[in-house]
Design an enzyme around this catalytic site. Sequence first.
Site, PDB file in Angstrom:
ATOM      1  N   HIS A 240      -4.053  -3.258  -7.951  1.00 12.69           N
ATOM      2  CA  HIS A 240      -5.342  -3.704  -7.413  1.00 12.69           C
ATOM      3  C   HIS A 240      -6.443  -3.567  -8.472  1.00 12.69           C
ATOM      4  CE1 HIS A 240      -8.091  -3.780  -3.579  1.00 12.69           C
ATOM      5  NE2 HIS A 240      -8.134  -4.888  -4.272  1.00 12.69           N
TER       6      HIS A 240
ATOM      7  N   GLU B 117       0.854  -1.196   0.000  1.00 13.48           N
ATOM      8  CA  GLU B 117       0.000   0.000   0.000  1.00 13.48           C
ATOM      9  C   GLU B 117       0.887   1.243   0.000  1.00 13.48           C
ATOM     10  OE1 GLU B 117      -3.312   0.563   0.056  1.00 13.48           O
ATOM     11  OE2 GLU B 117      -4.203  -1.397   0.541  1.00 13.48           O
TER      12      GLU B 117
ATOM     13  N   ASP C  82      -7.181   1.501  -7.901  1.00 12.37           N
ATOM     14  CA  ASP C  82      -5.847   1.831  -7.400  1.00 12.37           C
ATOM     15  C   ASP C  82      -4.793   0.851  -7.921  1.00 12.37           C
ATOM     16  OD1 ASP C  82      -7.240  -0.062  -5.552  1.00 12.37           O
ATOM     17  OD2 ASP C  82      -5.378   0.018  -4.390  1.00 12.37           O
TER      18      ASP C  82
END
Length: 255
Positions: free
Chosen positions: A163, A125, A173
Site C-alpha cells: 500500500h 490485509e 503499510d
Amino acid sequence: MACACAGNPYRSSNKIYRRQAKDFARQLSTLPGVDSLQPAAYSAGTTNFSLRKPNFVVIHHTAQNSCEQTLKTFTTPQTQVSAHYVICKDGTIHHMLNDYLRAWHGGAAKWGSSTDINSNSIGIEIDNNGYETFTDAQINSLLRLLAVLKKQYSIPAANFIGHADIAPGRKVDPNRNFPWQQLATNGFGLWYDTTSTQLPDNFNAMQALRIIGYNIQDSASAVYSFKLHFIQTDSSKMITDADKKILFDLMNKYQ
Ligand SMILES: [Zn+2]
C-alpha cells in the site's frame, strides 16, 4: 437440522453481500446496446467474453488490534473500506470478497500510470497493529495464497506491491518488518543484486523511482516508500550512492 451457519456473527452482513452481488449479476446479464450514444435498431451481444481479471496484488497491514476488529470494520457500511482477504495472526485466511469484485482498499493511489488500483487489484490485509512483526503463520498463509492468485490470474512477479508503494506520503503499510525479500525469493515482487552493478554517469534516481512505478510528485515521500519496501533498515528520505545502485538495478528489472 444442524446448520453450519448457526452462530455466525456475520449473518446479517452476509445477507447484504448476497443482495449486492445479486444486483451486480442482474446488471451484468442485461444485454447492452440500448444505452449506447447512438442506439442501433437491435441488440447484438457478443458470444465471446469472460470476466475481467485482477492483475496486481496490494499488501496491507490492518493497523488494528485484532482480526475480529478488522472483520467488524469491513462489514460496517459506514467505514467504506474493505479487502478481499484478511490474514489473522494464527494464519487463518478470511476471504471476504470474490476476487472478481472491486474491494475498497487502495484509496487515492497511483502505480506507474494506473490510477484506479482498486479496479485491477486484489487487496490483502494482514492483522498487525502497524508496528509488530508478522507471525510465521501469517507469512506461510500469505505465501500459499499468493501462489494461488499468481497462478489463477497470471499476475506478473513485479505486480505484488504494498500500500505504501502506491500511496507515498499517505500510507506506510505494510510496516518495515514485512519480509519483502522473502516474498521476492518466492516469486512475489522483485529484488536486487548490486554486486556487479555499474552506475551510469547520467543516472537519475527520481526517474528510476518513476520507472519502477512510484508516484514521484512528492519526491521525499516516494523515497520513504521505496526504502520501506527495499531498504528497510533505513528510514531516512536521503538517497546514498549505494541506494542509487539498488535503484538502477531495480529500474532495469521493473521496466
Ligand atoms: Zn493499507
